[in-house]
Design a protein around this motif. Structure first.
Motif, PDB file in Angstrom:
ATOM      1  N   THR A  43       0.830  -1.216   0.000  1.00 15.74           N
ATOM      2  CA  THR A  43       0.000   0.000   0.000  1.00 15.74           C
ATOM      3  C   THR A  43       0.863   1.265   0.000  1.00 15.74           C
ATOM      4  OG1 THR A  43      -0.133  -0.138   2.396  1.00 15.74           O
ATOM      5  CG2 THR A  43      -1.975  -1.041   1.160  1.00 15.74           C
ATOM      6  N   TYR A  44       2.151   1.119   0.358  1.00 13.73           N
ATOM      7  CA  TYR A  44       3.040   2.286   0.358  1.00 13.73           C
ATOM      8  C   TYR A  44       3.567   2.623  -1.041  1.00 13.73           C
ATOM      9  CZ  TYR A  44       3.415   2.705   5.449  1.00 13.73           C
ATOM     10  OH  TYR A  44       3.150   2.942   6.762  1.00 13.73           O
ATOM     11  N   GLY A  45       3.217   1.787  -2.023  1.00  8.19           N
ATOM     12  CA  GLY A  45       3.759   1.976  -3.376  1.00  8.19           C
ATOM     13  C   GLY A  45       3.519   3.370  -3.931  1.00  8.19           C
ATOM     14  N   LEU A  46       2.253   3.832  -3.875  1.00  8.73           N
ATOM     15  CA  LEU A  46       1.909   5.134  -4.472  1.00  8.73           C
ATOM     16  C   LEU A  46       2.593   6.302  -3.760  1.00  8.73           C
ATOM     17  CD1 LEU A  46       0.207   6.611  -6.635  1.00  8.73           C
ATOM     18  CD2 LEU A  46      -1.587   6.829  -4.915  1.00  8.73           C
ATOM     19  N   PRO A  47       2.475   6.410  -2.426  1.00 14.07           N
ATOM     20  CA  PRO A  47       3.152   7.559  -1.780  1.00 14.07           C
ATOM     21  C   PRO A  47       4.660   7.573  -1.983  1.00 14.07           C
ATOM     22  CG  PRO A  47       2.088   6.135  -0.141  1.00 14.07           C
ATOM     23  CD  PRO A  47       1.639   5.658  -1.464  1.00 14.07           C
ATOM     24  N   ILE A  48       5.294   6.403  -1.912  1.00 11.77           N
ATOM     25  CA  ILE A  48       6.759   6.359  -2.102  1.00 11.77           C
ATOM     26  C   ILE A  48       7.115   6.818  -3.514  1.00 11.77           C
ATOM     27  CG2 ILE A  48       8.736   4.782  -2.366  1.00 11.77           C
ATOM     28  CD1 ILE A  48       7.680   3.210   0.025  1.00 11.77           C
ATOM     29  N   MET A  49       6.337   6.328  -4.486  1.00 18.07           N
ATOM     30  CA  MET A  49       6.617   6.652  -5.891  1.00 18.07           C
ATOM     31  C   MET A  49       6.468   8.154  -6.145  1.00 18.07           C
ATOM     32  SD  MET A  49       4.890   4.543  -8.902  1.00 18.07           S
ATOM     33  CE  MET A  49       5.250   4.798 -10.593  1.00 18.07           C
ATOM     34  N   ILE A  50       5.371   8.725  -5.648  1.00 20.12           N
ATOM     35  CA  ILE A  50       5.130  10.159  -5.856  1.00 20.12           C
ATOM     36  C   ILE A  50       6.226  10.983  -5.183  1.00 20.12           C
ATOM     37  CG2 ILE A  50       3.583  12.059  -5.217  1.00 20.12           C
ATOM     38  CD1 ILE A  50       1.238  10.150  -5.732  1.00 20.12           C
ATOM     39  N   THR A  51       6.554  10.609  -3.933  1.00 23.00           N
ATOM     40  CA  THR A  51       7.577  11.349  -3.183  1.00 23.00           C
ATOM     41  C   THR A  51       8.922  11.310  -3.905  1.00 23.00           C
ATOM     42  OG1 THR A  51       6.462  10.624  -1.176  1.00 23.00           O
ATOM     43  CG2 THR A  51       8.643  11.583  -0.905  1.00 23.00           C
ATOM     44  N   LEU A  52       9.303  10.123  -4.373  1.00 20.83           N
ATOM     45  CA  LEU A  52      10.608   9.991  -5.046  1.00 20.83           C
ATOM     46  C   LEU A  52      10.656  10.787  -6.343  1.00 20.83           C
ATOM     47  CD1 LEU A  52      11.503   6.225  -4.525  1.00 20.83           C
ATOM     48  CD2 LEU A  52      12.759   8.172  -3.664  1.00 20.83           C
ATOM     49  N   MET A  53       9.553  10.765  -7.100  1.00 24.47           N
ATOM     50  CA  MET A  53       9.538  11.522  -8.357  1.00 24.47           C
ATOM     51  C   MET A  53       9.668  13.017  -8.106  1.00 24.47           C
ATOM     52  SD  MET A  53       7.097   9.871 -11.247  1.00 24.47           S
ATOM     53  CE  MET A  53       5.588  10.331 -10.465  1.00 24.47           C
ATOM     54  N   VAL A  54       8.898  13.507  -7.117  1.00 19.85           N
ATOM     55  CA  VAL A  54       8.943  14.937  -6.792  1.00 19.85           C
ATOM     56  C   VAL A  54      10.337  15.318  -6.297  1.00 19.85           C
ATOM     57  CG1 VAL A  54       8.041  16.705  -5.233  1.00 19.85           C
ATOM     58  CG2 VAL A  54       6.471  15.108  -6.327  1.00 19.85           C
ATOM     59  N   ALA A  55      10.921  14.460  -5.430  1.00 17.09           N
ATOM     60  CA  ALA A  55      12.270  14.735  -4.891  1.00 17.09           C
ATOM     61  C   ALA A  55      13.296  14.774  -6.025  1.00 17.09           C
ATOM     62  CB  ALA A  55      12.650  13.671  -3.870  1.00 17.09           C
ATOM     63  N   LYS A  56      13.180  13.844  -6.969  1.00 18.60           N
ATOM     64  CA  LYS A  56      14.138  13.802  -8.087  1.00 18.60           C
ATOM     65  C   LYS A  56      14.002  15.052  -8.958  1.00 18.60           C
ATOM     66  CE  LYS A  56      15.185  11.330 -12.347  1.00 18.60           C
ATOM     67  NZ  LYS A  56      16.590  11.681 -12.462  1.00 18.60           N
ATOM     68  N   TRP A  57      12.769  15.408  -9.312  1.00 20.97           N
ATOM     69  CA  TRP A  57      12.572  16.589 -10.172  1.00 20.97           C
ATOM     70  C   TRP A  57      13.067  17.858  -9.485  1.00 20.97           C
ATOM     71  CZ3 TRP A  57       6.860  14.953 -11.503  1.00 20.97           C
ATOM     72  CH2 TRP A  57       6.903  13.946 -12.478  1.00 20.97           C
ATOM     73  N   THR A  58      12.788  17.964  -8.195  1.00 24.49           N
ATOM     74  CA  THR A  58      13.232  19.164  -7.456  1.00 24.49           C
ATOM     75  C   THR A  58      14.760  19.217  -7.423  1.00 24.49           C
ATOM     76  OG1 THR A  58      11.284  18.901  -6.059  1.00 24.49           O
ATOM     77  CG2 THR A  58      12.972  20.433  -5.289  1.00 24.49           C
ATOM     78  N   GLY A  59      15.374  18.085  -7.089  1.00 25.80           N
ATOM     79  CA  GLY A  59      16.839  18.047  -6.999  1.00 25.80           C
ATOM     80  C   GLY A  59      17.514  18.288  -8.336  1.00 25.80           C
ATOM     81  N   ASP A  60      16.942  17.692  -9.403  1.00 24.49           N
ATOM     82  CA  ASP A  60      17.543  17.827 -10.749  1.00 24.49           C
ATOM     83  C   ASP A  60      17.535  19.269 -11.235  1.00 24.49           C
ATOM     84  OD1 ASP A  60      18.239  15.214 -11.011  1.00 24.49           O
ATOM     85  OD2 ASP A  60      16.503  14.621 -12.207  1.00 24.49           O
ATOM     86  N   PHE A  61      16.644  20.080 -10.653  1.00 22.86           N
ATOM     87  CA  PHE A  61      16.583  21.492 -11.022  1.00 22.86           C
ATOM     88  C   PHE A  61      17.885  22.201 -10.625  1.00 22.86           C
ATOM     89  CE2 PHE A  61      15.066  25.897 -10.492  1.00 22.86           C
ATOM     90  CZ  PHE A  61      14.477  26.066 -11.737  1.00 22.86           C
ATOM     91  N   PHE A  62      18.554  21.677  -9.575  1.00 28.58           N
ATOM     92  CA  PHE A  62      19.759  22.338  -9.049  1.00 28.58           C
ATOM     93  C   PHE A  62      21.063  21.632  -9.441  1.00 28.58           C
ATOM     94  CE2 PHE A  62      16.258  23.405  -6.212  1.00 28.58           C
ATOM     95  CZ  PHE A  62      16.352  24.786  -6.206  1.00 28.58           C
ATOM     96  N   ASN A  63      21.122  20.316  -9.297  1.00 27.96           N
ATOM     97  CA  ASN A  63      22.363  19.592  -9.642  1.00 27.96           C
ATOM     98  C   ASN A  63      22.059  18.122  -9.909  1.00 27.96           C
ATOM     99  OD1 ASN A  63      21.957  18.588  -7.029  1.00 27.96           O
ATOM    100  ND2 ASN A  63      23.490  19.938  -6.118  1.00 27.96           N
ATOM    101  N   LYS A  64      23.123  17.348 -10.134  1.00 26.16           N
ATOM    102  CA  LYS A  64      22.945  15.917 -10.435  1.00 26.16           C
ATOM    103  C   LYS A  64      22.923  15.103  -9.145  1.00 26.16           C
ATOM    104  CE  LYS A  64      25.100  15.676 -14.987  1.00 26.16           C
ATOM    105  NZ  LYS A  64      26.169  15.064 -15.773  1.00 26.16           N
ATOM    106  N   GLY A  65      22.675  13.787  -9.290  1.00 28.42           N
ATOM    107  CA  GLY A  65      22.738  12.877  -8.145  1.00 28.42           C
ATOM    108  C   GLY A  65      24.175  12.736  -7.652  1.00 28.42           C
ATOM    109  N   ILE A  66      24.324  12.287  -6.413  1.00 28.48           N
ATOM    110  CA  ILE A  66      25.652  12.234  -5.780  1.00 28.48           C
ATOM    111  C   ILE A  66      26.613  11.335  -6.552  1.00 28.48           C
ATOM    112  CG2 ILE A  66      25.052  10.353  -4.178  1.00 28.48           C
ATOM    113  CD1 ILE A  66      27.111  13.310  -3.031  1.00 28.48           C
ATOM    114  N   TYR A  67      26.116  10.214  -7.086  1.00 28.78           N
ATOM    115  CA  TYR A  67      27.012   9.289  -7.800  1.00 28.78           C
ATOM    116  C   TYR A  67      27.475   9.899  -9.122  1.00 28.78           C
ATOM    117  CZ  TYR A  67      25.116   6.086  -4.328  1.00 28.78           C
ATOM    118  OH  TYR A  67      24.733   5.507  -3.149  1.00 28.78           O
ATOM    119  N   ASP A  68      26.561  10.580  -9.814  1.00 32.55           N
ATOM    120  CA  ASP A  68      26.943  11.247 -11.074  1.00 32.55           C
ATOM    121  C   ASP A  68      27.957  12.352 -10.823  1.00 32.55           C
ATOM    122  OD1 ASP A  68      25.303   9.712 -12.721  1.00 32.55           O
ATOM    123  OD2 ASP A  68      23.552  10.911 -12.226  1.00 32.55           O
ATOM    124  N   ILE A  69      27.792  13.058  -9.695  1.00 31.39           N
ATOM    125  CA  ILE A  69      28.750  14.129  -9.358  1.00 31.39           C
ATOM    126  C   ILE A  69      30.144  13.540  -9.176  1.00 31.39           C
ATOM    127  CG2 ILE A  69      29.427  15.674  -7.459  1.00 31.39           C
ATOM    128  CD1 ILE A  69      26.442  16.439  -7.212  1.00 31.39           C
TER     129      ILE A  69
END
Length: 804
Positions: free
Chosen positions: A487-513
Motif C-alpha cells: 500500500t506504500y507503493g503510491l506515496p513512495i513513488m510520488i515522493t521519489l519523483m517529486v524529490a528527483k525533479w526538485t533536486g535535478d533542477f539544481f544539480n545531479k545525483g551524488i554518484y553522477d557528481i
C-alpha cells in the motif's frame, strides 16, 4: 548438432555461475553483518556499562576515552585497508556504474578490492562513522560477479583452472550486472529492486535473457543471506525471517486504535511537500559534498597517503565527540509507551516491537523514561531507523531537529574520506528524522490525530534518499520490498519523483557528481535534441593510425609502442581514386567536401606531430612488401631490432634514415584514400607478436601459423603489455597477416549520420570503436566513447554555431 549442444552447455554453465555469484554475494553480506554486529555489541556493552557507572561517580570523561579508543582503532584499520587498495574507498557505486557503462576503471573488480572493501566497511561501520554497509555490498557483489566465472585471480596466480568459458568483456559485464543486483538484494532483501537497480543505474546494454538471470542471481543472494542469518540469530535454520541486512520491520496500526490508518488521501499533499523539501535538502547535501570532494582533490590527495588516514581519524574523533556530548547533554527524558512497560504480559507485538524497545537508552533519566537523543545516537544505525519508524514513544521536535542537523553535516563530511562507506543508511536515517519531525509538528500544532508517525518517517527517508541519489524505479521497489507493504507503493513513488525533479533542477545525483569529478567519459541514456544538428563527420577523429592486411613486425611494434589506441582499422590504399581525389574534379564520395576542407588541417597536424616525434607520421608505416609498390629496401642492419628496443619509448623509432625528412612528402603520400577492411584490437596484435605468428617475405602468407579463438583469448583479461615484451627473438623484417584475426564487418556509420543515431548505436550495442566509412568503402575517421561524451558534443556544437 555440436554447435547446438555447445550453445546449450554454455547457457547451462551461465545459469550455474549466476547462482554461484548470488550465493557468494550472500555469504559476503553475512560475513560483514556478523562482524559488524559483533564489534558494535562489544563496543556498546563496554561503553554503556561505563556510562552507567560514571553517571553516579562522575567520570564521564573516562567513558568518552573508551569510546574514542574503540572508534579510532576501527577507523584506523579501515583507512589502512584503503591504503592497500585505494579503489576500495567510498561506496563503490560510481565505479561500478562506470564499469557497467563500458569504462574500465583500474583495479575495480580485483580480488584484493573485495577483501579490502568487505573488511574495511566492517571496521568503518563498527567505528561509529556515519556510513552504511549497503553501498559497499553492491561493489562487493560486482567484484564477485567479475571474478568468479574467470576461475583465476592476479592475487592468487598459482591457482589456475582451465575454464574456457566467458573469456570476453561482454560476458564479464553481464556477470558484474548480476553481482551488483545481488549486492542490492542482499543489502535490502529486495531481489526485484536489485534487478531494477542494475537496469536503471548500471548497465548500458541489456537484453531479455539477462533480466531473468539477474533476477535469479538476486534471489539466490537474498535467500542465502536470509537462511544463514535466521539460523545464526534465531537458531531456527530454514525459517527465513531476516530478508536483508537492512530491515524496516512491519508497519501496522495497533489493534486498539480504530482511528489509525497507515495513510490517507489527505496525507498525499503532505507527502508531495515532503518530496519537494527532500529534493532541496538532497541538492544541498550534494552541493556541499561536491565542494568538499574538490577541496580534497586539491589539498589532501596530492599529499602523502598518511594525510588521508589522519583525515579519517579527525572525522572519527569529531563524530565520536559529537555523538557522546549530544547524547549526554542535549537529550530529553520522554515517557515510555504502554507496550514497552507491559513487558511480557503482551506477546502480540513480539519480535520487532521487543527489538525496538530493547534498544531504548535510559542515560541520566529516571525510571519509566528514556533519553531520546541517546536512543538515536547510542545504537547501531539500523536500530535507530527502526526506532524512528516504529517507536510508539515520542521524540521531541528539538531532539529530532538537532539530530537531523548533526547527522546531515557529519555524513556529508564523511562521504568521500578514505574508508569504505555507503550512503544509503545515513540518508535513510537523516530522512526518517525529518519525516518524524513533520509528523510531530502536524500532530502537536495542527491537531491531525489520524497521522501514523511511522509512515511519515518512511516518506521522509524516501524523500531525502531520492533527493541525494536521484534513483526512481529501483528505489521505489527497494523501499516497498523492504517495508513489505504494497500500500506504500503510491506515496513512495510520488515522493521519489517529486524529490528527483526538485533536486535535478539544481544539480545531479551524488554518484553522477563523483563520476564527473573523476573525469570518466560516462555516456548518458540519450543525447539532447539539439545535438542532431551535428553529423558523424563533425565529431569523429580524422587522424587515424592504421595497419595494413600484411604488415612488417617492425611497423606493428612501432605503432603499438607509440599509441594507446585499443583498436586499429585494417586498410589498403585506394590508388585508383587517388589523383581524382586530390584534384577534386570527380565526386568520389558523398563527403568530398569534408575531406577537402579538413585535409590542410590534417596535414598541419601530422607535420607538427612528426616534427615533435622526430620521425614519421603513422601513414609512413606502409607495408613494404606490397607487390605493386616499388620501394628500395634499405640495407639490412644486424642491430636494427636492438636499436628499436633501446629506443622503446621514443615515438616512431626512425627505422629508415634514408627516407626522411617526412615534411617533404607530397599530399598524395600523406592522404591516400584508404579502403576499409576491418578492425583489429591491440590485444590481438600483441598476442600475434607474443606467439610469433608471422611469415617471411620469401614465402606466402599461407605459411603463417594459425591460432584458434581459445589460444587468442588465453591471456584474457590481462594481455601482455607491448613495452614488456622481449622481441629479440623476432626478425623485424618478418610480415604478419592480420586478416584471419580482424573483425571484417564491425558496426560502421556514414559521415552524414545524425549524432543521435550514432549515439544510440554505440550505446545499445556496447561498442568501443565505430569506424566512419563513406559510400565507396573508404574510412575517413573513427568515433570512440570520448567523442560522444556530453562535454565533447557541447564543444562541437559551439564550433558548429560559430562556423554557420
Amino acid at each position: 548438432t555440436l554447435p547446438k549442444q555447445k550453445a546449450q552447455r554454455y547457457e547451462a554453465v551461465k545459469w550455474v555461475m549466476v547462482f554461484a555469484i548470488g550465493v557468494c554475494t550472500g555469504l559476503v553480506g553475512l560475513f560483514v553483518d556478523f562482524f559488524v554486529r559483533l564489534f558494535t555489541q562489544l563496543k556498546f556493552r563496554v561503553v554503556q556499562s561505563s556510562v552507567e557507572e560514571c553517571t553516579e561517580k562522575g567520570c564521564l570523561a573516562l567513558s568518552l576515552l573508551e569510546l574514542l579508543g574503540f572508534n579510532l582503532t576501527f577507523v584506523f584499520l579501515a583507512s589502512l585497508l584503503v591504503l592497500i587498495q585505494p579503489v576500495a574507498a567510498g561506496s563503490g557505486i560510481p565505479e561500478i556504474k562506470c564499469y557497467l557503462n563500458g569504462v574500465k576503471v583500474p583495479g575495480v573488480v580485483r580480488l584484493r578490492t573485495v577483501v579490502c572493501k568487505a573488511m574495511g566497511v566492517l571496521f568503518s561501520v563498527a567505528g561509529g562513522l556515519f556510513v552504511g554497509k549497503e553501498g559497499p555490498m553492491i561493489h562487493s557483489g560486482a567484484v564477485v560477479g567479475a571474478g568468479l566465472p574467470q576461475f583465476q585471480s592476479i592475487s592468487l596466480r598459482k591457482i589456475q583452472f582451465n575454464f574456457p568459458y566467458f573469456r570476453s568483456d561482454r560476458d564479464k559485464r553481464d556477470f558484474v550486472s548480476a553481482g551488483a543486483a545481488a549486492g542490492v538484494a542482499a543489502a535490502f532483501g529486495a531481489p526485484i529492486g536489485g534487478t531494477l537497480f542494475s537496469l536503471e543505474e548500471g548497465s548500458s546494454f541489456w537484453n531479455q535473457g539477462l533480466t531473468w538471470k539477474v533476477l535469479f542471481c538476486s534471489m539466490a543472494a537474498t535467500f542465502t543471506l536470509n537462511f544463514f542469518r535466521s539460523g545464526i540469530q534465531f537458531g531456527s535454520w530454514g525459517s527465513f525471517q531476516l530478508p536483508g541486512l537492512l530491515n524496516f520491520g512491519e508497519f501496522k496500526c495497533s489493534e486498539s486504535d480504530k482511528k489509525c490508518h497507515l495513510w490517507t488521501a489527505v496525507d498525499l499533499g503532505f507527502f508531495i511537500l515532503m518530496g519537494i523539501v527532500g529534493g532541496l535538502l538532497g541538492a544541498t547535501f550534494n552541493c556541499l559534498n561536491k565542494r568538499l570532494a574538490k577541496y580534497r582533490m586539491r589539498n589532501v590527495h596530492p599529499k602523502p597517503k598518511l594525510v588521508r588516514v589522519l583525515e579519517s581519524l579527525l572525522v572519527s574523533l569529531t563524530t565520536t565527540v559529537v555523538v557522546f556530548v549530544a547524547s549526554m547533554v542535549l537529550g530529553e527524558c520522554r515517557q515510555m509507551s504502554s507496550t514497552s512497560r507491559s513487558g511480557n504480559d503482551t506477546l502480540s507485538l513480539q519480535g520487532m516491537s521487543e527489538d525496538v524497545n530493547s534498544s531504548i537508552k535510559t542515560f541520566f533519566c529516571p525510571n519509566e523514561t528514556y533519553n531520546d537523543m541517546a536512543t538515536l545516537f547510542f545504537n547501531p544505525q539500523e536500530s535507530a531507523i527502526l526506532q524512528l519508524f516504529h517507536q510508539d514513544g515520542t521524540f521531541s521536535p528539538v531532539t529530532l531537529s538537532l539530530f537531523f542537523l548533526l547527522y546531515f553535516l557529519l555524513s556529508c563530511w564523511t562521504y568521500g574520506i578514505s574508508v569504505p562507506s555507503g550512503l544509503f543508511v545515513p540518508s535513510l536515517l537523516c530522512g526518517a528524522a525529518f519525516g518524524r519531525l513533520v509528523a510531530n509538528l502536524l500532530k502537536s500544532y495542527i491537531g491531525l490525530d489520524h497521522i501514523y508517525s511511522g509512515t511519515f518517517a518512511l516518506i521522509g527517508a524516501a524523500a531525502f534518499l531520492g533527493g541525494v541519489v536521484r534513483m526512481t524505479i529501483s528505489l521505489t521497489v527497494i523501499l516497498i520490498e523492504s517495508t513489505n507493504e504494497i500500500t506504500y507503493g503510491l506515496p513512495i513513488m510520488i515522493t521519489l519523483m517529486v524529490a528527483k525533479w526538485t533536486g535535478d533542477f539544481f544539480n545531479k545525483g551524488i554518484y553522477d557528481i563523483h563520476v564527473n569529478l573523476r573525469g570518466v567519459p560516462l555516456l548518458e541514456w540519450e543525447t539532447e535534441v539539439e545535438m542532431d544538428k551535428l553529423r558523424a563527420s563533425d565529431i569523429m577523429e580524422p587522424n587515424l593510425t592504421y595497419v595494413y592486411p600484411h604488415t612488417r613486425i617492425q611497423s606493428l611494434v612501432s605503432i603499438l609502442r607509440t599509441t594507446v589506441h585499443h583498436a586499429f582499422p585494417v586498410v589498403t590504399e585506394n590508388r585508383g581514386n587517388e589523383r581524382e581525389f586530390m584534384k577534386g574534379n570527380q565526386l568520389i564520395s558523398n563527403n568530398i567536401k569534408f575531406k577537402k576542407s579538413s585535409i590542410l588541417t590534417r596535414a598541419g597536424e601530422q607535420r607538427k606531430r612528426s616534427q615533435s616525434m622526430k620521425s614519421y607520421p603513422s601513414s609512413e608505416l606502409r607495408n613494404m612488401c606490397d607487390e605493386h609498390i616499388a620501394t628500395e629496401e634499405p640495407p639490412e642492419k644486424e642491430d636494427l631490432l636492438q636499436q628499436m628496443l633501446e629506443r622503446r619509448y621514443t615515438p616512431y623509432p626512425n627505422l629508415y634514415p634514408d627516407q626522411s625528412p617526412s615534411e617533404e612528402w607530397t599530399m598524395e603520400e600523406r592522404f591516400r584514400p584508404l579502403t576499409f577492411h576491418g578492425l583489429i584490437l591491440r590485444s590481438q596484435l600483441v598476442t600475434l607478436l607474443v606467439r610469433g605468428v608471422c611469415y617471411s617475405e620469401s614465402r606466402s602468407s599461407a605459411s603463417q601459423p594459425r591460432l584458434s579463438h581459445a589460444e587468442m583469448s588465453e591471456d584474457y583479461p590481462r594481455y601482455p603489455d607491448i613495452h614488456d615484451l622481449d622481441l629479440t627473438l623476432l626478425n623485424p623484417r618478418m610480415i604478419v597477416d592480420v586478416t584471419p584475426y580482424m573483425n571484417p564487418s564491425p558496426f560502421a556509420v556514414s559521415p552524414n549520420t545524425h549524432v543521435s543515431q550514432v549515439f544510440n548505436l554505440f550505446r545499445t550495442m556496447g561498442l568501443r570503436h565505430l569506424p566512419v566509412v563513406n559510400a565507396v568503402g573508404e574510412i575517413v575517421g573513427i568515433i570512440t566513447r570520448h567523442n560522444l561524451t556530453h562535454e565533447f558534443l557541447q564543444a562541437r556544437l559551439r564550433q558548429h554555431y560559430q562556423t554557420i
